[in-house]
Design an enzyme around this catalytic site. Structure first.
Site, PDB file in Angstrom:
ATOM      1  N   LYS A 188       0.838  -1.202   0.000  1.00 39.44           N
ATOM      2  CA  LYS A 188       0.000   0.000   0.000  1.00 39.44           C
ATOM      3  C   LYS A 188       0.877   1.258   0.000  1.00 39.44           C
ATOM      4  CE  LYS A 188      -3.538   2.351   2.686  1.00 39.44           C
ATOM      5  NZ  LYS A 188      -4.458   2.321   3.804  1.00 39.44           N
ATOM      6  N   GLU A 194      10.661  -4.557   4.290  1.00 38.98           N
ATOM      7  CA  GLU A 194      10.769  -5.975   3.912  1.00 38.98           C
ATOM      8  C   GLU A 194      10.420  -6.143   2.428  1.00 38.98           C
ATOM      9  OE1 GLU A 194       9.122  -4.787   6.527  1.00 38.98           O
ATOM     10  OE2 GLU A 194       9.179  -6.152   8.254  1.00 38.98           O
ATOM     11  N   GLY A 246      -4.741  -1.869   4.949  1.00 42.22           N
ATOM     12  CA  GLY A 246      -3.916  -2.980   4.477  1.00 42.22           C
ATOM     13  C   GLY A 246      -4.520  -4.344   4.750  1.00 42.22           C
ATOM     14  N   ARG A 247      -5.028  -4.544   5.962  1.00 41.63           N
ATOM     15  CA  ARG A 247      -5.550  -5.880   6.319  1.00 41.63           C
ATOM     16  C   ARG A 247      -6.952  -6.111   5.770  1.00 41.63           C
ATOM     17  NH1 ARG A 247      -4.519  -2.552  10.365  1.00 41.63           N
ATOM     18  NH2 ARG A 247      -6.181  -1.772  11.703  1.00 41.63           N
ATOM     19  N   GLU A 332      -4.484  -6.587  14.971  1.00 38.06           N
ATOM     20  CA  GLU A 332      -4.029  -5.262  14.543  1.00 38.06           C
ATOM     21  C   GLU A 332      -5.187  -4.269  14.616  1.00 38.06           C
ATOM     22  OE1 GLU A 332      -0.500  -4.644  11.598  1.00 38.06           O
ATOM     23  OE2 GLU A 332      -2.295  -4.254  10.419  1.00 38.06           O
ATOM     24  N   HIS A 363      -4.057 -33.355  17.566  1.00 37.87           N
ATOM     25  CA  HIS A 363      -2.906 -34.168  17.965  1.00 37.87           C
ATOM     26  C   HIS A 363      -1.759 -33.299  18.455  1.00 37.87           C
ATOM     27  CE1 HIS A 363      -4.893 -37.720  16.338  1.00 37.87           C
ATOM     28  NE2 HIS A 363      -5.373 -36.874  15.442  1.00 37.87           N
TER      29      HIS A 363
END
Ligand code: F6P
Length: 527
Positions: A188, A194, A246-247, A332, A363
């Site tokens: 965005k 990163e 963004g999310r 967030e 499990h």
């Protein structure tokens, strides 16, 4: 307002959930059906007075007015002075949506067409592998969705690189042919360290193999200027506005990798499903409103009963990344310490969300859910039918396990029942008692179950929109701005300053003793 609900918590003292089913109508009464899905919250301690009080809480905190404000494009993200309109991205035939008096729908629909043109071009080309480079909302949404809808993939292979750890991009590129690979840089802001680091490495990789970047990059961003500076021509930049968080962004350009994988038609079905949920959320009365009820159950468990975590356990292997996606969406959005006006929250903020697909989790960590001393409310979800017609027996086992878990959590196993089981094995005396106590399940542990017919693109869109609106309702009731994320900033700032220190380019003298020690170790062993 909270007190009215909190005062009702004592109704649950000594009460067992299973006993609530003495009322033959409970299952139907404490479930809601909408859009072909069934949300059953009857295996909780909610009863009619508690539900009424929770609904009153929603009304009194202004959920309906806030919902109207969101859909109307008002700037409900007040700390960033932005509208919140991811719903416009799936408003396929819903008419105008105004932001500052301007209808945003023509641009939204034009961008959707542009996405389809780019996706079709890639799908028709010789490209075999598409790598989405993004992080957070620019990764989790499309990565989770691409896995969820794998039966619908008929395009090139899609890969997702997010972590700045070189391991991530290296492992992906090792399996790709530079001659037939292209990259989608999803960010965005187009400044996320990163993503920009990984995008640069991708560019270097193409250059190194003599391919160059021409036609090999598409940018998905609100920051066209930065994408242009980076060298991506305007016709390869798919933009979106700052009112898409963004999310909440996979419904628009950030969903391009999904569209490449499943095609524009299936992607539109995904949007249509979400639009159906938007309509249900806006129109259904609160006591039948699936996102509202999901939110109220969540608040009851977290803010009223004090259960600090929430497990989301999809009995749907293709929803394997859903818990991670929901971690960002919920934590967030509602992991805030102050309310909209800056005052400290008077109730806890949103819960820790975690989970894994069933049956795998059974499990691994279900032991604690069944017998640990902390109560973990569980949200199960499962499809009535799978996508593997020849393997229906697998699906029956999957569903049986899902239903078995919610039943076991509720009913548990008493000491007498455990004693009978152990006695049948021939044990007697003190050993009988000791062994039996380990086999007691306290039960009375709450869970909800979401059932859907099959995980199609449309149904998947409904499920994700359901969770988005749940987060919205919880945020409104908590008085939180669910649409900013200032809590991620400090770490980013410090990381930028620490970069030269961990490379030994600057001294670490002004750092605390622990950080200095960690840096010393890294400088000694980095190689
Ligand atoms: O650091 C958090 C965050 O801002 C998320 O909200 C967002 O989804 C992610 O980083 C990625 O941001 P961008 O899409 O701007 O690269």
């Amino acid at each position: 307002m909270w007190d009215d609900v909190k005062n009702l918590a004592s109704r649950t003292d000594g009460r067992r959930i299973e006993d609530l089913f003495d009322d033959a109508g409970r299952a139907a009464d404490f479930s809601t059906s909408a859009l072909g899905m069934l949300f059953d919250y009857s295996k909780t301690q909610l009863d009619a007075p508690i539900r009424d009080a929770l609904i009153a809480l929603a009304q009194n905190t202004g959920v309906e007015a806030r919902r109207a404000a969101m859909f109307a494009g008002e700037k409900i993200n007040e700390t960033e002075d932005r509208a919140v309109l991811h719903t416009a991205l799936r408003n396929l035939d819903g008419g105008p949506v105004l932001v500052d008096g301007q209808d945003v729908m023509p641009a939204v629909l034009a961008t959707l067409d542009q996405m389809a043109a780019v996706a079709d071009e890639i799908r028709a080309s010789t490209i075999t592998d598409v790598v989405n480079i993004g992080i957070g909302g620019s990764d989790l949404g499309p990565a989770m969705a691409a896995r969820a809808l794998s039966p619908y993939h008929d395009g090139p292979r899609c890969h997702f690189v997010s972590n700045v750890d070189a391991a991530d991009i290296s492992d992906v590129l090792r399996g790709c042919d530079p001659a037939t690979t292209m990259f989608i840089v999803a960010s965005k802001t187009f400044t996320t360290i990163e993503t920009m680091t990984n995008a640069r490495t991708a560019k270097d990789w193409l250059d190194h193999h003599g391919i160059g970047s021409d036609g090999r990059f598409v940018a998905l961003s609100s920051n066209a200027g930065k994408a242009a500076e980076w060298g991506i021509p305007p016709e390869r930049v798919l933009g979106f506005e700052d009112w898409v968080g963004g999310r909440y962004s996979m419904w628009g350009p950030i969903g391009l990798s999904l569209m490449v994988a499943i095609g524009p038609q299936a992607f539109r079905a995904f949007l249509r499903g979400a639009q159906d949920m938007d309509r249900h959320f806006c129109a259904a009365p609160l006591h039948e409103n699936m996102p509202v009820l999901l939110a109220l159950v969540g608040l009851w468990h977290n803010q009223v009963l004090g259960y600090t975590t929430r497990a989301v356990l999809p009995y749907d292997n293709r929803l394997g990344r859903l818990p991670a996606y929901l971690q960002q969406l919920e934590m967030e959005s509602n992991g805030k310490g102050v309310s909209m006006d800056g005052a400290d929250l008077t109730v806890p903020s949103g819960p820790v969300v975690w989970g894994e697909p069933g049956t795998n989790g059974q499990h691994a960590f279900y032991q604690l859910i069944h017998q640990g001393t902390r109560v973990v409310p569980v949200e199960f979800m499962v499809a009535a039918g799978g996508h593997e017609p020849d393997l229906k027996h697998h699906h029956a086992l999957l569903v049986a396990n899902c239903l078995a878990q919610s039943e076991a959590l509720m009913t548990g196993r008493s000491l007498d029942e455990a004693l009978d089981i152990i006695r049948a094995k021939g044990l007697t005396g003190a050993e009988l008692d000791r062994q039996a106590r380990h086999r007691v399940f306290p039960g009375n542990r709450p869970s909800t179950t979401l059932l859907y017919a099959q995980l199609t693109p449309e149904v998947f869109g409904k499920i994700i929109a359901l969770y988005e609106h749940r987060v919205f309702v919880e945020g409104v009731i908590l008085g939180i701005n669910s649409y900013d994320q200032w809590g991620v900033e400090l770490g980013k700032e410090l990381a930028t300053k620490l970069g030269p220190l961990v490379e030994g380019k600057e001294p670490a003298d002004d750092k605390d003793g622990s950080t200095r020690q960690l840096i010393d170790y890294v400088l000694t062993y980095a190689g």
